[in-house]
Scaffold this motif. Structure first.
Motif, PDB file in Angstrom:
ATOM      1  N   UNK A   1       0.803  -1.224   0.000  1.00 51.57           N
ATOM      2  CA  UNK A   1       0.000   0.000   0.000  1.00 51.57           C
ATOM      3  C   UNK A   1       0.833   1.270   0.000  1.00 51.57           C
ATOM      4  N   UNK A   2       1.918   1.244  -0.720  1.00 52.90           N
ATOM      5  CA  UNK A   2       2.668   2.467  -1.004  1.00 52.90           C
ATOM      6  C   UNK A   2       2.023   3.106  -2.234  1.00 52.90           C
ATOM      7  N   UNK A   3       1.670   4.372  -2.131  1.00 51.85           N
ATOM      8  CA  UNK A   3       1.110   5.110  -3.271  1.00 51.85           C
ATOM      9  C   UNK A   3       2.270   5.567  -4.151  1.00 51.85           C
ATOM     10  N   UNK A   4       2.352   4.996  -5.349  1.00 54.24           N
ATOM     11  CA  UNK A   4       3.439   5.315  -6.269  1.00 54.24           C
ATOM     12  C   UNK A   4       2.849   6.057  -7.460  1.00 54.24           C
ATOM     13  N   UNK A   5       3.325   7.284  -7.678  1.00 55.51           N
ATOM     14  CA  UNK A   5       2.789   8.127  -8.744  1.00 55.51           C
ATOM     15  C   UNK A   5       3.856   8.368  -9.797  1.00 55.51           C
TER      16      UNK A   5
ATOM     17  N   UNK B   1      -0.747  12.627 -18.787  1.00 55.45           N
ATOM     18  CA  UNK B   1      -1.335  11.943 -17.636  1.00 55.45           C
ATOM     19  C   UNK B   1      -0.315  11.741 -16.516  1.00 55.45           C
ATOM     20  N   UNK B   2      -0.820  11.736 -15.296  1.00 51.18           N
ATOM     21  CA  UNK B   2      -0.087  11.305 -14.120  1.00 51.18           C
ATOM     22  C   UNK B   2      -0.784  10.044 -13.608  1.00 51.18           C
ATOM     23  N   UNK B   3      -0.038   8.963 -13.464  1.00 49.36           N
ATOM     24  CA  UNK B   3      -0.629   7.667 -13.121  1.00 49.36           C
ATOM     25  C   UNK B   3      -0.193   7.236 -11.721  1.00 49.36           C
ATOM     26  N   UNK B   4      -1.173   6.843 -10.909  1.00 48.66           N
ATOM     27  CA  UNK B   4      -0.896   6.394  -9.547  1.00 48.66           C
ATOM     28  C   UNK B   4      -1.387   4.973  -9.357  1.00 48.66           C
ATOM     29  N   UNK B   5      -0.530   4.138  -8.753  1.00 52.70           N
ATOM     30  CA  UNK B   5      -0.889   2.777  -8.366  1.00 52.70           C
ATOM     31  C   UNK B   5      -0.370   2.505  -6.955  1.00 52.70           C
ATOM     32  N   UNK B   6      -0.837   1.411  -6.380  1.00 48.18           N
ATOM     33  CA  UNK B   6      -0.469   1.052  -5.014  1.00 48.18           C
ATOM     34  C   UNK B   6       0.203  -0.319  -5.005  1.00 48.18           C
ATOM     35  N   UNK B   7       1.235  -0.456  -4.184  1.00 45.88           N
ATOM     36  CA  UNK B   7       1.934  -1.738  -4.099  1.00 45.88           C
ATOM     37  C   UNK B   7       1.032  -2.797  -3.471  1.00 45.88           C
ATOM     38  N   UNK B   8       1.193  -4.034  -3.917  1.00 49.37           N
ATOM     39  CA  UNK B   8       0.351  -5.131  -3.444  1.00 49.37           C
ATOM     40  C   UNK B   8       0.975  -5.801  -2.212  1.00 49.37           C
ATOM     41  N   UNK B   9       0.409  -6.917  -1.801  1.00 47.84           N
ATOM     42  CA  UNK B   9       0.888  -7.608  -0.596  1.00 47.84           C
ATOM     43  C   UNK B   9       2.317  -8.088  -0.738  1.00 47.84           C
ATOM     44  N   UNK B  10       2.789  -8.265  -1.979  1.00 44.88           N
ATOM     45  CA  UNK B  10       4.178  -8.662  -2.223  1.00 44.88           C
ATOM     46  C   UNK B  10       5.099  -7.450  -2.325  1.00 44.88           C
ATOM     47  N   UNK B  11       4.536  -6.266  -2.099  1.00 45.01           N
ATOM     48  CA  UNK B  11       5.348  -5.063  -2.198  1.00 45.01           C
ATOM     49  C   UNK B  11       5.659  -4.629  -3.613  1.00 45.01           C
ATOM     50  N   UNK B  12       4.881  -5.102  -4.580  1.00 45.38           N
ATOM     51  CA  UNK B  12       5.165  -4.808  -5.984  1.00 45.38           C
ATOM     52  C   UNK B  12       4.073  -3.940  -6.595  1.00 45.38           C
ATOM     53  N   UNK B  13       4.490  -3.099  -7.526  1.00 46.93           N
ATOM     54  CA  UNK B  13       3.560  -2.316  -8.325  1.00 46.93           C
ATOM     55  C   UNK B  13       4.138  -2.206  -9.724  1.00 46.93           C
ATOM     56  N   UNK B  14       3.285  -2.368 -10.720  1.00 44.16           N
ATOM     57  CA  UNK B  14       3.743  -2.356 -12.101  1.00 44.16           C
ATOM     58  C   UNK B  14       3.138  -1.183 -12.855  1.00 44.16           C
TER      59      UNK B  14
ATOM     60  N   UNK C   1      -5.269   5.309 -10.546  1.00 48.20           N
ATOM     61  CA  UNK C   1      -5.815   6.662 -10.558  1.00 48.20           C
ATOM     62  C   UNK C   1      -5.001   7.485 -11.547  1.00 48.20           C
ATOM     63  N   UNK C   2      -5.688   8.114 -12.474  1.00 45.32           N
ATOM     64  CA  UNK C   2      -5.042   8.953 -13.479  1.00 45.32           C
ATOM     65  C   UNK C   2      -5.490  10.387 -13.294  1.00 45.32           C
ATOM     66  N   UNK C   3      -4.542  11.310 -13.325  1.00 45.46           N
ATOM     67  CA  UNK C   3      -4.877  12.734 -13.265  1.00 45.46           C
ATOM     68  C   UNK C   3      -4.361  13.437 -14.518  1.00 45.46           C
ATOM     69  N   UNK C   4      -5.181  14.365 -15.008  1.00 47.00           N
ATOM     70  CA  UNK C   4      -4.801  15.185 -16.156  1.00 47.00           C
ATOM     71  C   UNK C   4      -4.877  16.652 -15.736  1.00 47.00           C
ATOM     72  N   UNK C   5      -3.745  17.340 -15.610  1.00 49.15           N
ATOM     73  CA  UNK C   5      -3.781  18.752 -15.222  1.00 49.15           C
ATOM     74  C   UNK C   5      -4.518  19.596 -16.261  1.00 49.15           C
ATOM     75  N   UNK C   6      -5.447  20.421 -15.798  1.00 50.47           N
ATOM     76  CA  UNK C   6      -6.169  21.361 -16.659  1.00 50.47           C
ATOM     77  C   UNK C   6      -6.354  22.670 -15.893  1.00 50.47           C
ATOM     78  N   UNK C   7      -6.335  23.784 -16.616  1.00 47.47           N
ATOM     79  CA  UNK C   7      -6.500  25.064 -15.963  1.00 47.47           C
ATOM     80  C   UNK C   7      -5.304  25.427 -15.102  1.00 47.47           C
TER      81      UNK C   7
END
Length: 606
Positions: A44-48, A75-88, A237-243
């Motif tokens: 559950x590390x938030x990796x952006x 785009x800015x893409x955010x994912x969270x590490x799983x129980x094995x500590x991995x995020x792809x 989670x994807x974010x797109x900066x606008x304005x």
């Protein structure tokens, strides 16, 4: 703190990178493996993933993109590490950097040049009490206000009236201001439309000064926030900066053409966005002849540093007949119609009513909308082009008189006369009942929420009969109907939503799954009828929350930017959830950047 105990050790982060190149022309794929100092996986590390060199936005139209010209966002893409500590992360051609964030640890940013095969990084546990408290969202900070405002009803009033533009517990508002500065801020807030009681207007400046000084001296008094759970490992989670920091991306619409439309309330611009590619086009709504800056509420934004508000874009809805988009111009007596094919605007002027707010369109192509400051419901019949107004009941003769005089009051405010700071306000906001959210049930009935009277109402389009219904909780803000005809209502002051069943008149309360309990302010919600889920804006907790109607179970999704104030929820046909960061002002948001937010609970990302 519980999170501190979980983070006493330093975490080692192993980034296993399959690197083809780090230039913008070749793809870089990453698998990130995160482990603690004890070698166990850190979940559950938030990796952006953030672009290293985001393109400079076109600012040729008074600081914003040229209308009608396609822009390419990143785009800015955010994912969270799983129980094995991995995020792809999927392939990305452009150079990027990573930001790692986890409660109890210091943020870690990895530069593009450091992303090579076998890189090993270290996340240090945060030990400073103030820094740990600052990791928590606004709701954890505002929960401490029970110390300064022990009366629960007064505290709810404060959160409802002082937290509808921006968060009260964000870094910008929990600063150590003195009583005089708080008094000035409250006077400005009253001009913006707050209905804080006269009693609290006098009491709060000294209370807030003393309270926030105490909290800054004792940051350990800020409690832990909502824990992150295992379901996050499957989300993207994807974010797109606008304005920019002077924008307010108020409401949005997921259109049947696959585009998402976002209205900038402060700059009178509509953003047409391809949520798959990040390409977007801006369209500026032209003022009508005779329109003045600030519209009918010119004094409201007198001291705001930069705006082009002639219309005040508020709510958007799509016609089922031709796909045209209708927009409430809250600073005028009009609706605006946008043709997404021809890219043209048309105006529909009203002779009466004040502050068109939220709108929906029924199966007969009639446009229904609330008129927040004239205590009415409006309807535009597109076939005849005629408006019909439905008056809602008043609570007293004084309220009726106040509503009738509201346009005159705003004229005086436009002349620089601070009427809003002179009028006596009671605890129930007599004079501003405020019809707010609106939706249409499958049987064709129109339903509204009236924020300041703790009521919802139904309107029968065939008979024009209005039925008022008292809610068991305070501050119903926005509401939506499910496929069974039930109403789901965001109860702004109560950190809860209500389900109302018209067939038997029963209300059911669902507390939001936030920690501390009762600390959120849900501005809005929407019902995913296909999947039987209710999605709720965690406006005070930097989150969006999902209630499964079938199982009555909740999921909590933290959003990447702090001070993310959301007001509306939409859905894509593939299950994506769309929101926009809509703080007023946007410079309260972390890095001052509003975004279009896409949450994919199943983790596809963009």
């Amino acid at each position: 703190m519980q999170l501190v105990k979980a983070a006493k050790a330093v975490a080692s982060v192993t980034v296993l990178a399959s690197v083809l190149a780090l230039t913008p022309s070749v793809a870089l794929t990453l698998t990130v493996e995160i482990r603690g100092a004890d070698t166990r996986p850190l979940d559950l590390v938030m990796v952006t993933r953030l672009p290293a060199n985001p393109p400079t936005a076109d600012a040729s139209d008074k600081g914003y993109p040229m209308p009608g010209k396609i822009q390419q966002g990143t785009f800015e893409l955010t994912r969270f590490s799983n129980a094995d500590g991995k995020v792809e992360f999927p392939d990305e051609k452009a150079a990027f950097r990573l930001r790692l964030r986890k409660p109890g640890f210091r943020d870690l940013v990895v530069a593009p040049a450091d992303l090579h095969d076998g890189i090993r990084l270290t996340m240090a546990a945060e030990t400073d009490a103030l820094a740990l408290a600052e990791q928590n969202p606004s709701n954890a900070w505002t929960s401490t206000l029970s110390m300064a405002i022990p009366d629960a009803d007064k505290r709810k009033q404060f959160m409802a009236q002082c937290g509808f533009c921006h968060q009260q517990g964000s870094a910008n508002l929990r600063r150590s201001l003195n009583a005089s500065e708080w008094e000035t801020a409250i006077k400005r807030m009253m001009r913006y439309g707050s209905r804080l009681s006269s009693e609290l207007q006098k009491q709060l400046p000294a209370l807030l000064e003393a309270h926030w000084r105490t909290i800054h001296d004792r940051p350990d008094l800020v409690p832990d926030a909502t824990p992150w759970r295992a379901h996050l490992a499957g989300a993207a989670i994807t974010e797109l900066p606008i304005g920019d920091s002077f924008s307010q991306m108020h409401d949005l619409l997921a259109h049947s053409n696959g585009k998402v439309y976002v209205g900038d309330n402060l700059q009178d611009r509509v953003y047409e966005i391809d949520p798959n590619t990040g390409a977007y086009t801006v369209y500026r709504i032209p003022p009508a002849p005779g329109d003045t800056l600030g519209g009918l509420l010119a004094g409201r934004l007198r001291d705001f540093p930069k705006h082009e508000t002639y219309q005040g874009i508020h709510s958007l809805a799509e016609s089922p007949k031709d796909g045209h988009i209708f927009i409430t111009a809250s600073y005028q007596r009009r609706l605006i119609e946008f043709d997404p094919t021809r890219k043209s605007f048309a105006r529909h002027e009203m002779s009466t009513g004040f502050y068109p707010h939220t709108l929906r369109i029924d199966s007969k192509d009639r446009v229904w909308f609330t008129l927040a400051l004239s205590n009415q419901l409006g309807m535009l019949d597109r076939t005849s082009g005629q408006f019909t107004h439905y008056d809602l009941p008043f609570r007293s003769i004084m309220e009726r008189l106040t509503v009738r005089l509201t346009p005159f009051f705003f004229t005086l405010i436009g002349w620089g006369i601070p009427v809003a700071n002179w009028v006596k306000v009671d605890d129930v906001s007599t004079g501003v009942p405020l019809p707010y959210g609106i939706d249409i049930t499958p049987d064709g009935k129109v339903w509204i929420a009236r924020l300041h009277t703790d009521e919802i109402a139904s309107i029968d389009p065939d008979t024009a009969k209005v039925t008022m219904i008292r809610t068991p909780l305070h501050a119903p803000r926005r509401l939506r109907a499910d496929s069974d005809g039930n109403l789901w209502i965001a109860m702004y002051s109560e950190s809860a939503i209500l389900r109302y069943q018209p067939e038997n008149g029963a209300f059911t309360k669902f507390d939001l799954p936030v920690v501390p309990k009762g600390s959120d302010t849900p501005y809005s919600l929407n019902v995913d009828r296909k999947n039987r889920r209710v999605w709720v804006t965690g406006t005070n907790s930097d989150s969006v929350q999902c209630l499964d109607i079938t199982s009555d179970s909740w999921r909590f999704f933290p959003l990447p930017r702090r001070a993310t104030f959301t007001r509306d929820v939409e859905f894509g046909t593939d299950g994506r959830v769309f929101l926009s960061s809509a703080s007023f002002p946007s410079w309260h948001i972390e890095d001052g950047q509003p975004t279009l937010i896409q949450l994919d609970p199943n983790g596809a990302g963009r």
